[in-house]
Design a protein around this motif. Structure first.
Motif, PDB file in Angstrom:
ATOM      1  N   ARG B 150      44.021  33.668  62.062  1.00 32.89           N
ATOM      2  CA  ARG B 150      43.821  33.123  63.410  1.00 32.89           C
ATOM      3  C   ARG B 150      43.412  34.224  64.389  1.00 32.89           C
ATOM      4  O   ARG B 150      42.488  34.061  65.184  1.00 32.89           O
ATOM      5  N   ASP B 153      39.878  35.420  63.782  1.00 28.35           N
ATOM      6  CA  ASP B 153      38.929  34.463  64.347  1.00 28.35           C
ATOM      7  C   ASP B 153      38.710  34.743  65.829  1.00 28.35           C
ATOM      8  O   ASP B 153      37.587  34.792  66.329  1.00 28.35           O
ATOM      9  N   GLU B 192      35.967  29.920  54.768  1.00 25.19           N
ATOM     10  CA  GLU B 192      35.714  28.636  55.417  1.00 25.19           C
ATOM     11  C   GLU B 192      35.925  28.759  56.922  1.00 25.19           C
ATOM     12  O   GLU B 192      35.127  28.272  57.715  1.00 25.19           O
ATOM     13  N   ILE B 193      37.017  29.416  57.314  1.00 24.38           N
ATOM     14  CA  ILE B 193      37.343  29.496  58.734  1.00 24.38           C
ATOM     15  C   ILE B 193      36.547  30.599  59.423  1.00 24.38           C
ATOM     16  O   ILE B 193      35.961  30.395  60.482  1.00 24.38           O
ATOM     17  N   LEU B 194      36.499  31.790  58.835  1.00 23.35           N
ATOM     18  CA  LEU B 194      35.903  32.917  59.553  1.00 23.35           C
ATOM     19  C   LEU B 194      34.384  32.942  59.431  1.00 23.35           C
ATOM     20  O   LEU B 194      33.704  33.423  60.332  1.00 23.35           O
ATOM     21  N   SER B 195      33.869  32.456  58.328  1.00 25.95           N
ATOM     22  CA  SER B 195      32.423  32.390  58.069  1.00 25.95           C
ATOM     23  C   SER B 195      31.646  33.626  58.525  1.00 25.95           C
ATOM     24  O   SER B 195      30.696  33.522  59.296  1.00 25.95           O
TER      25      SER B 195
END
Lengths: 206, 264
Positions: B150, B153, B192-195
């Motif tokens: 988190r 990100d 998937e989240i940070l890409s």
């Protein structure tokens, strides 16, 4: 009591309209309420418009003072946007002038916020901790894990669509829903909208 | 052409300083001239990891305030001749350096070094803003843990806001056994989240703790798996294409040994 004061987003600020037959006291009380509830659209520096001649000068003065206390400007004439000084126009993300839809071509990351008076279309993910607030619909071509608020001016027909809809919180007009604690990743696009006063999620094909 | 890299993470304790020290040593082992700048003023650690604490004479604050030229404050590494450390002060705080100071310093140092690596403090306040100001590349370090991801990100978003678009990812302290059992985020979840482009996956290794306490970065320990992962990261930074190394599964004997040690 239904909505006494209706708020509509303009390029240059907010326009107020009032329910038929509402007394000035009611209007004043409702606005006061809205201002104190920290509504997301009453941002400092925003200009609030009412129709010219709707209220007497004395009443306009009262409203003006009320908005001033909350750091906003009040006007009883809707001017041509070009005539307003730039600093008074609330700054928004780059928006094409011909469309009402705001296009966002990147991942919206935690701590970032997208606000738009119209609809928003996001080509990318909305990550946890991010916020998207739109006066119209929200369409996310990606995974939605943040908080989304569609129909922020009170439009209960607004909807939120995402390829994988798994937001932390979802709000449409003034109805709020929280995602279940054990949310699984959906394998198809879904749409959230209001039915019978509740937010429901349906599959959509696209 | 010299490159200025900032190592950052948002969250503390994910291994920024360890990563800085290892990448620094790795690049120096390949013959590059490398300067490491510690910007974690008040909580300096980079000198400890490199075993150079007792050689510090001047620090970053002395340099940015104009008391001494930067080459006087640089500490040469005892084993790697082309590796230098610019330590920071332990008594001042983050407000002692501002972004413009660091940009000017890096501009001056550019001509002397192939790589300048900046160790960023945790957080997104002034220390972070100072550390990233001069960089043309950022490496975000994270851990397979929801809070670290988190924060990473958020940091990537902040870097984007500062117009730093060249951002790479290193995932540190991966425990393959836990990932396999599904008790830890795997690389797929994190990507998937940070890409963003991932240049390193470093397994959790006891050798890192030993290396830290000894003041010799783990990259120099040839038989450690974390050391190998850091060697690969350095290779990828130099433009080589190295496949990600799959940590070996726990073999039959290792399992047996573990079982025995549990029994007795």
């Amino acid at each position: 009591m239904s909505e006494v004061v209706k708020i509509k987003g303009l390029k240059t600020g907010l326009q107020l309209s009032f329910a038929k037959g509402a007394s000035f006291e009611d209007i004043q009380a409702d606005l006061q309420n809205k201002l104190e509830s920290g509504d997301k659209f009453f941002i400092r520096g925003t200009t609030v418009f009412v129709q010219k001649g709707y209220f007497s000068e004395e009443r306009n003065e009262k409203l003006r003072r009320m908005f001033h206390r909350h750091g906003m400007l009040f006007s009883d004439e809707l001017k041509n946007p070009a005539m307003l000084p730039i600093s008074k126009i609330p700054k928004r993300e780059t928006q094409s002038q011909t469309q009402k839809t705001l296009i966002v071509n990147k991942t919206v990351r935690g701590g970032q916020e997208i606000r738009a008076e119209g609809s928003v279309m996001i080509f990318g993910n909305v990550n946890p901790g991010a916020q998207v607030i739109a006066g119209g619909n929200i369409d996310i071509r990606g995974t939605c894990r943040g908080s989304v608020h569609a129909g922020a001016f009170g439009d209960t027909t607004a909807c939120v669509v995402a390829d994988r809809l798994m937001p932390m919180q979802i709000q449409i007009a003034d109805i709020l829903a929280r995602s279940p604690d054990d949310l699984e990743m959906p394998d198809h696009a879904e749409k959230a909208s209001i039915k019978d006063g509740r937010i429901v999620i349906d599959a959509v094909s696209r | 052409m010299s490159q200025i890299i900032v190592i950052t993470s948002g969250k503390g304790g994910v291994g920024k300083t360890t990563t800085t020290a290892n990448i620094g040593v790795g690049l120096a082992m390949r013959g590059n001239k490398v300067a490491l700048i510690d910007t974690d003023t008040g909580l300096r650690n980079l000198d400890l990891l490199l075993g150079l604490e007792n050689r510090i004479m001047y620090d970053l604050i002395d340099v940015t305030s104009g008391r001494v030229p930067y080459n006087k404050a640089l500490v040469r590494h005892k084993k790697h001749d082309s590796l230098y450390l610019l330590p920071t002060s332990q008594v001042k705080d983050k407000s002692a350096v501002n972004p413009d100071d660091l940009i000017k310093l890096c501009d001056d140092m550019k001509k002397d070094f192939d790589f300048i690596i900046i160790d960023c403090p945790a957080g997104i306040e002034q220390g972070f803003k100072t550390a990233i100001a001069a960089a043309d590349m950022a490496i975000v370090v994270t851990m397979p843990e929801i809070s670290a991801v988190r924060d990473a990100d958020k940091i990537i978003g902040e870097l984007g806001r500062a117009d730093k678009e060249n951002v790479k990812l290193i995932v540190n302290r991966i425990r393959p056994q836990m990932v396999e059992k599904g008790d830890m985020l795997d690389m797929e979840d994190i990507n998937e989240i940070l890409s963003i482009d991932c240049i390193g996956q470093v397994p959790d290794d006891e050798a890192v703790v030993m290396a830290t306490n000894r003041g010799e970065p783990v990259i120099a320990m040839k038989d450690s798996i974390a050391g190998k992962a850091y060697l690969n990261i350095v290779g990828r930074l130099c433009g080589e294409s190295i496949p990600f190394f799959k940590p070996p599964k726990e073999g039959f004997f290792a399992k047996l040994k573990r079982l025995f040690s549990m029994l007795f």
